[in-house]
Design a protein around this motif. Structure first.
Motif, PDB file in Angstrom:
ATOM      1  N   ALA A 275       0.819  -1.214   0.000  1.00  0.00           N
ATOM      2  CA  ALA A 275       0.000   0.000   0.000  1.00  0.00           C
ATOM      3  C   ALA A 275       0.853   1.265   0.000  1.00  0.00           C
ATOM      4  O   ALA A 275       0.414   2.312  -0.464  1.00  0.00           O
ATOM      5  CB  ALA A 275      -0.932  -0.001   1.213  1.00  0.00           C
ATOM      6  N   ALA A 280      -2.610   4.307  -7.391  1.00  0.00           N
ATOM      7  CA  ALA A 280      -3.991   4.051  -7.814  1.00  0.00           C
ATOM      8  C   ALA A 280      -4.025   3.490  -9.237  1.00  0.00           C
ATOM      9  O   ALA A 280      -4.823   2.598  -9.548  1.00  0.00           O
ATOM     10  CB  ALA A 280      -4.790   5.345  -7.736  1.00  0.00           C
ATOM     11  N   LEU A 283      -3.623  -0.215  -9.572  1.00  0.00           N
ATOM     12  CA  LEU A 283      -4.699  -1.018  -8.991  1.00  0.00           C
ATOM     13  C   LEU A 283      -6.039  -0.823  -9.701  1.00  0.00           C
ATOM     14  O   LEU A 283      -6.998  -1.544  -9.438  1.00  0.00           O
ATOM     15  CB  LEU A 283      -4.838  -0.649  -7.501  1.00  0.00           C
ATOM     16  CG  LEU A 283      -5.489  -1.651  -6.560  1.00  0.00           C
ATOM     17  CD1 LEU A 283      -4.680  -2.939  -6.524  1.00  0.00           C
ATOM     18  CD2 LEU A 283      -5.600  -1.070  -5.156  1.00  0.00           C
ATOM     19  N   VAL A 303      -1.710   3.968  -2.535  1.00  0.00           N
ATOM     20  CA  VAL A 303      -2.932   3.376  -1.997  1.00  0.00           C
ATOM     21  C   VAL A 303      -3.114   3.711  -0.522  1.00  0.00           C
ATOM     22  O   VAL A 303      -4.240   3.960  -0.069  1.00  0.00           O
ATOM     23  CB  VAL A 303      -2.929   1.852  -2.217  1.00  0.00           C
ATOM     24  CG1 VAL A 303      -4.104   1.190  -1.502  1.00  0.00           C
ATOM     25  CG2 VAL A 303      -2.971   1.530  -3.712  1.00  0.00           C
ATOM     26  N   GLU A 304      -2.035   3.747   0.240  1.00  0.00           N
ATOM     27  CA  GLU A 304      -2.168   4.000   1.673  1.00  0.00           C
ATOM     28  C   GLU A 304      -2.780   5.374   1.964  1.00  0.00           C
ATOM     29  O   GLU A 304      -3.365   5.567   3.028  1.00  0.00           O
ATOM     30  CB  GLU A 304      -0.816   3.872   2.389  1.00  0.00           C
ATOM     31  CG  GLU A 304       0.163   4.984   2.132  1.00  0.00           C
ATOM     32  CD  GLU A 304       1.344   4.958   3.098  1.00  0.00           C
ATOM     33  OE1 GLU A 304       1.349   4.122   4.014  1.00  0.00           O
ATOM     34  OE2 GLU A 304       2.241   5.795   2.944  1.00  0.00           O
ATOM     35  N   ALA A 307      -6.735   4.572   1.286  1.00  0.00           N
ATOM     36  CA  ALA A 307      -7.317   3.270   1.629  1.00  0.00           C
ATOM     37  C   ALA A 307      -8.471   3.389   2.622  1.00  0.00           C
ATOM     38  O   ALA A 307      -9.546   2.799   2.414  1.00  0.00           O
ATOM     39  CB  ALA A 307      -6.230   2.349   2.185  1.00  0.00           C
ATOM     40  N   VAL A 330     -10.831   2.606  -8.986  1.00  0.00           N
ATOM     41  CA  VAL A 330     -10.337   1.663  -7.981  1.00  0.00           C
ATOM     42  C   VAL A 330     -11.513   1.269  -7.111  1.00  0.00           C
ATOM     43  O   VAL A 330     -12.282   2.126  -6.664  1.00  0.00           O
ATOM     44  CB  VAL A 330      -9.230   2.291  -7.108  1.00  0.00           C
ATOM     45  CG1 VAL A 330      -8.827   1.333  -5.991  1.00  0.00           C
ATOM     46  CG2 VAL A 330      -8.022   2.643  -7.947  1.00  0.00           C
ATOM     47  N   PRO A 332     -13.240  -0.635  -3.661  1.00  0.00           N
ATOM     48  CA  PRO A 332     -12.894  -0.951  -2.268  1.00  0.00           C
ATOM     49  C   PRO A 332     -12.351  -2.369  -2.112  1.00  0.00           C
ATOM     50  O   PRO A 332     -11.416  -2.602  -1.352  1.00  0.00           O
ATOM     51  CB  PRO A 332     -14.220  -0.773  -1.525  1.00  0.00           C
ATOM     52  CG  PRO A 332     -15.000   0.171  -2.366  1.00  0.00           C
ATOM     53  CD  PRO A 332     -14.626  -0.135  -3.776  1.00  0.00           C
ATOM     54  N   VAL A 335      -8.695  -2.676  -2.928  1.00  0.00           N
ATOM     55  CA  VAL A 335      -7.862  -2.145  -1.847  1.00  0.00           C
ATOM     56  C   VAL A 335      -7.812  -3.135  -0.686  1.00  0.00           C
ATOM     57  O   VAL A 335      -6.749  -3.396  -0.117  1.00  0.00           O
ATOM     58  CB  VAL A 335      -8.387  -0.770  -1.384  1.00  0.00           C
ATOM     59  CG1 VAL A 335      -7.654  -0.312  -0.119  1.00  0.00           C
ATOM     60  CG2 VAL A 335      -8.220   0.257  -2.495  1.00  0.00           C
ATOM     61  N   LEU A 338      -5.543  -5.963  -1.545  1.00  0.00           N
ATOM     62  CA  LEU A 338      -4.140  -5.549  -1.462  1.00  0.00           C
ATOM     63  C   LEU A 338      -3.668  -5.531  -0.012  1.00  0.00           C
ATOM     64  O   LEU A 338      -2.604  -6.066   0.317  1.00  0.00           O
ATOM     65  CB  LEU A 338      -3.958  -4.164  -2.091  1.00  0.00           C
ATOM     66  CG  LEU A 338      -2.558  -3.564  -1.971  1.00  0.00           C
ATOM     67  CD1 LEU A 338      -1.555  -4.367  -2.789  1.00  0.00           C
ATOM     68  CD2 LEU A 338      -2.545  -2.108  -2.414  1.00  0.00           C
ATOM     69  N   LEU A 339      -4.462  -4.929   0.860  1.00  0.00           N
ATOM     70  CA  LEU A 339      -4.092  -4.840   2.269  1.00  0.00           C
ATOM     71  C   LEU A 339      -4.008  -6.220   2.927  1.00  0.00           C
ATOM     72  O   LEU A 339      -3.217  -6.431   3.849  1.00  0.00           O
ATOM     73  CB  LEU A 339      -5.090  -3.969   3.032  1.00  0.00           C
ATOM     74  CG  LEU A 339      -5.155  -2.492   2.604  1.00  0.00           C
ATOM     75  CD1 LEU A 339      -6.289  -1.774   3.334  1.00  0.00           C
ATOM     76  CD2 LEU A 339      -3.831  -1.795   2.864  1.00  0.00           C
ATOM     77  N   HIS A 343      -3.484  -9.350  -3.468  1.00  0.00           N
ATOM     78  CA  HIS A 343      -3.574  -8.492  -4.648  1.00  0.00           C
ATOM     79  C   HIS A 343      -3.336  -9.250  -5.949  1.00  0.00           C
ATOM     80  O   HIS A 343      -2.388 -10.002  -6.095  1.00  0.00           O
ATOM     81  CB  HIS A 343      -2.527  -7.367  -4.561  1.00  0.00           C
ATOM     82  CG  HIS A 343      -2.411  -6.580  -5.819  1.00  0.00           C
ATOM     83  ND1 HIS A 343      -3.467  -5.915  -6.388  1.00  0.00           N
ATOM     84  CD2 HIS A 343      -1.357  -6.390  -6.648  1.00  0.00           C
ATOM     85  CE1 HIS A 343      -3.067  -5.322  -7.492  1.00  0.00           C
ATOM     86  NE2 HIS A 343      -1.796  -5.590  -7.686  1.00  0.00           N
TER      87      HIS A 343
END
Length: 349
Positions: A275, A280, A283, A303-304, A307, A330, A332, A335, A338-339, A343
């Motif tokens: 992240a 963006a 992703l 992304v962080e 997010a 992007v 939710p 994201v 990914l977190l 991903h």
């Protein structure tokens, strides 16, 4: 990210630093090419092997690798603090390896700044005197020395400590003095060799932020050495990863994480917080026809930085370019995946 159209400030081509008796003759005889096996049979050590890089004007170019990878030796070859065994080093289009000792001294005094892990402050001089020391070596008149030294002291946040001695300063403050001293000569290129690695973690993060603030003001060309990937992704426009004296891959942090060239690079970046690195744009997916967007983010935004907002909104965010044009969206779920470490790269529109 660095604009690749910027002029190349510093470059090297097929650069080698080989230690051992007869190393120069060995490299000439082999026309600047030798395998690790051939070096070993000749009882030579290839600290830097066939390195080629371009550092663009105004970028932070980070060289990283584990201890013994050759990164600090490469920096010293680029500045000719040590003599390369073979290859080319060009600074502003000029071959540094052909510069005389007198010419090299002038280049270092007026065009290069250097900061190392150990602060090397002169204990008997005050902050103002330490910062002004390289200007005195240049022969700058004392009133001008004080004026320029005070300006960079203010710039690095040490105003009010001009007359303190190094022993009266914290580690972070001492490193700021080292940074100010290197900036006093108004260098065109700045070499930093693990400048923050001796600092406590909190002070280290503070100094990283300080460097980014200074770079936003000064726009220096910087070659920065580190072994810390988190530090590299925070600071770098581009990163070169070294292993056993060789440069394995060069790219933006996101490129190295998403498209590692070798298993070594993949392992090196395995534990990186995606992240922090991924944008963006990397992703996004094509925007759904007539779909709703709860907000918008720039394509380059990490992304962080969004997010929490996108997960809270539970609706896609539009991804736009620098002119506000829609590029995609992007979701939710992307994201969250990914977190969670799930991903899968989205198809680009």
């Amino acid at each position: 990210m660095t604009d690749v159209k910027r002029p190349v400030k510093l470059s090297c081509r097929n650069l080698w630093k080989v230690f051992g008796a007869g190393s120069e003759e060995f490299m000439r005889r082999n026309n600047g090419a030798a395998s690790a096996q051939a070096l070993g049979e000749a009882r030579l050590i290839g600290a830097v092997r066939q390195a080629s890089i371009d550092v663009h004007e105004g970028e932070i170019f980070i060289v990283m690798g584990l201890s013994g990878s050759g990164k600090s030796t490469l920096l010293r070859c680029l500045s000719r603090l040590i003599e390369p065994t073979y290859g080319e080093v060009n600074f502003d289009g000029r071959d540094l390896l052909k510069a005389s000792d007198a010419e090299l001294i002038e280049i270092r005094r007026h065009k290069m700044g250097m900061v190392f892990q150990h602060f090397a402050l002169l204990p008997h001089l005050t902050v103002l005197e330490n910062v002004g020391f390289p200007l005195s070596v240049q022969g700058v008149p004392k009133p001008e020395q004080k004026k320029r030294a005070q300006a960079v002291i203010d710039l690095v946040g040490l105003k009010g400590r001009e007359h303190h001695y190094p022993r009266e300063l914290s580690g972070g403050q001492q490193q700021r003095v080292g940074i100010a001293r290197s900036l006093a000569v108004e260098p065109e290129i700045w070499f930093l060799d693990e400048p923050f690695s001796a600092l406590d973690p909190l002070i280290r993060r503070e100094m990283q932020s300080e460097l980014m603030r200074l770079q936003g003001v000064l726009k220096k060309t910087i070659v920065f050495i580190t072994h810390d990937f988190d530090e590299a992704i925070k600071l770098a426009d581009r990163i070169a990863i070294m292993k056993d004296g060789e440069i394995i891959q060069i790219g933006a942090p996101e490129e190295l994480v998403l498209n590692p060239a070798t298993d070594y690079v993949a392992e090196f970046t395995r534990d990186v917080n995606r992240a922090k690195v991924m944008s963006a744009q990397s992703l996004m997916r094509a925007s759904a026809a007539g779909g709703q967007h709860a907000g918008k983010v720039d394509a380059k935004a990490k992304v962080e930085t969004f997010a929490a907002d996108i997960v809270g909104a539970n609706l896609p965010f539009a991804v736009t370019d620098g002119k506000g044009r829609l590029l995609g969206e992007v979701t939710p779920q992307a994201v969250i995946d990914l977190l969670a470490g799930r991903h899968v790269k989205q198809a680009q529109p």
